[in-house]
Write a protein that holds these residues in place. Sequence first.
Motif, short mmCIF file in Angstrom:
data_model
loop_
_atom_site.label_atom_id
_atom_site.label_comp_id
_atom_site.label_asym_id
_atom_site.label_seq_id
_atom_site.Cartn_x
_atom_site.Cartn_y
_atom_site.Cartn_z
N SER A 111 0.86 -1.13 0.02
CA SER A 111 -0.04 -0.08 -0.02
C SER A 111 1.06 1.01 0.08
CB SER A 111 -0.87 0.11 1.18
OG SER A 111 -0.42 -0.02 2.51
N VAL A 112 2.13 1.21 0.19
CA VAL A 112 2.90 2.58 0.28
C VAL A 112 2.96 2.99 -1.10
CG1 VAL A 112 4.27 1.76 2.31
CG2 VAL A 112 5.22 1.30 -0.06
N LEU A 113 3.05 2.09 -2.33
CA LEU A 113 3.08 2.59 -3.61
C LEU A 113 1.52 2.67 -3.90
CD1 LEU A 113 5.84 0.08 -4.86
CD2 LEU A 113 5.88 2.73 -4.42
N GLN A 114 1.02 3.85 -4.20
CA GLN A 114 -0.32 4.04 -4.64
C GLN A 114 -0.34 4.23 -6.44
OE1 GLN A 114 -1.30 7.61 -2.63
NE2 GLN A 114 -1.72 6.39 -0.77
N GLN A 115 -1.02 3.31 -7.10
CA GLN A 115 -1.31 3.49 -8.41
C GLN A 115 -2.38 4.28 -8.62
OE1 GLN A 115 1.12 1.64 -9.98
NE2 GLN A 115 1.89 0.82 -8.23
N THR A 116 -2.13 5.36 -9.67
CA THR A 116 -3.20 6.18 -10.00
C THR A 116 -3.10 6.08 -11.55
OG1 THR A 116 -1.67 8.10 -9.95
CG2 THR A 116 -2.78 7.46 -7.93
N GLU A 117 -4.09 7.03 -12.16
CA GLU A 117 -4.04 6.99 -13.60
C GLU A 117 -2.97 7.84 -14.02
OE1 GLU A 117 -7.86 8.74 -14.91
OE2 GLU A 117 -8.98 7.27 -13.94
N GLY A 119 0.13 7.55 -12.76
CA GLY A 119 1.48 6.79 -12.58
C GLY A 119 1.42 6.34 -11.08
N THR A 120 2.72 5.98 -10.73
CA THR A 120 2.90 5.37 -9.21
C THR A 120 3.26 6.53 -8.37
OG1 THR A 120 3.69 3.45 -10.07
CG2 THR A 120 4.14 3.73 -7.89
N VAL A 121 2.50 6.65 -7.11
CA VAL A 121 2.85 7.68 -6.22
C VAL A 121 3.46 6.93 -5.04
CG1 VAL A 121 2.07 9.41 -4.82
CG2 VAL A 121 1.04 9.03 -7.12
N TYR A 122 4.63 7.69 -4.57
CA TYR A 122 5.09 7.18 -3.34
C TYR A 122 5.46 8.35 -2.36
CZ TYR A 122 8.66 5.48 0.24
OH TYR A 122 9.17 5.19 1.27
N ARG A 123 4.92 8.26 -1.22
CA ARG A 123 5.23 9.24 -0.04
C ARG A 123 6.06 8.79 1.01
NH1 ARG A 123 0.36 10.72 -2.05
NH2 ARG A 123 0.14 12.86 -2.78
N LEU A 124 7.03 9.67 1.47
CA LEU A 124 7.73 9.16 2.72
C LEU A 124 7.50 10.18 3.85
CD1 LEU A 124 9.89 7.49 4.40
CD2 LEU A 124 11.57 8.64 3.10
N LEU A 178 6.77 11.56 -4.43
CA LEU A 178 7.58 11.47 -6.09
C LEU A 178 6.19 10.80 -6.74
CD1 LEU A 178 8.90 8.74 -7.14
CD2 LEU A 178 10.78 9.76 -5.64
N ARG A 179 5.99 11.02 -8.13
CA ARG A 179 5.11 10.27 -8.86
C ARG A 179 5.99 9.97 -9.97
NH1 ARG A 179 1.87 12.06 -13.28
NH2 ARG A 179 2.10 14.12 -12.60
N TYR A 180 6.06 8.78 -10.49
CA TYR A 180 6.66 8.39 -11.75
C TYR A 180 5.82 7.29 -12.55
CZ TYR A 180 7.53 3.82 -9.21
OH TYR A 180 7.52 2.76 -8.37
#
Length: 184
Positions: A111-117, A119-124, A178-180
């Motif tokens: 769940s730490v990697l969120q898949q969105t339309e 791209g992939t979002v990560y927050r720390l 970041l989003r990638y």
Amino acid sequence: PPRATATLTFTHTSQADVTCRMAPRYNDEYQQMMDRCYWGYVRLFVPEGATLLSASEHPIPAEMTGSGEPWSGEARVAPTSAPEVTAFAQAFLMRPAHQTVLRFSYELPASVLQQTEAGTVYRLRWQKQPGMQNVASRVILRVPRNAVLWHKQSEPATTDAGKVVYRLDLNMDREIGLRYEVED
């Protein structure tokens, strides 16, 4: 699944040559109290559901602990009152003029990697320990080599193929995001 490694380095800057002795005592001068062995206890708070894979070991003999029970040296999962986090705990004993490196490797919940339309979002969320003035920190995030970074919540120091490096003065809580997208 995403994985993380946390490396914490502690340096005892006193140059005193002392024998470690676990006993409450006060000296006439503060410097004398700093010229002692350092007993440390660290809790690393990670997202709930993280699993400890490995950690450095720092055994402490029974005569050097307050409980009279030896510390095996193994990191442990520690209880916490916050339901959204897991805590990994490690104790250590450090003589003056020495350095101790604690290492924790763990698997993060998916769940730490969120898949969105988009791209992939990560927050720390990188929290400062109360009472500490400033801690120089470096955070390295590894993303797929063919990832294209789109949104960065804070500016990284360097970006290389598959690696994003942040250098932070941890004088307050910080959040890195970041989003990638991965190119075909």
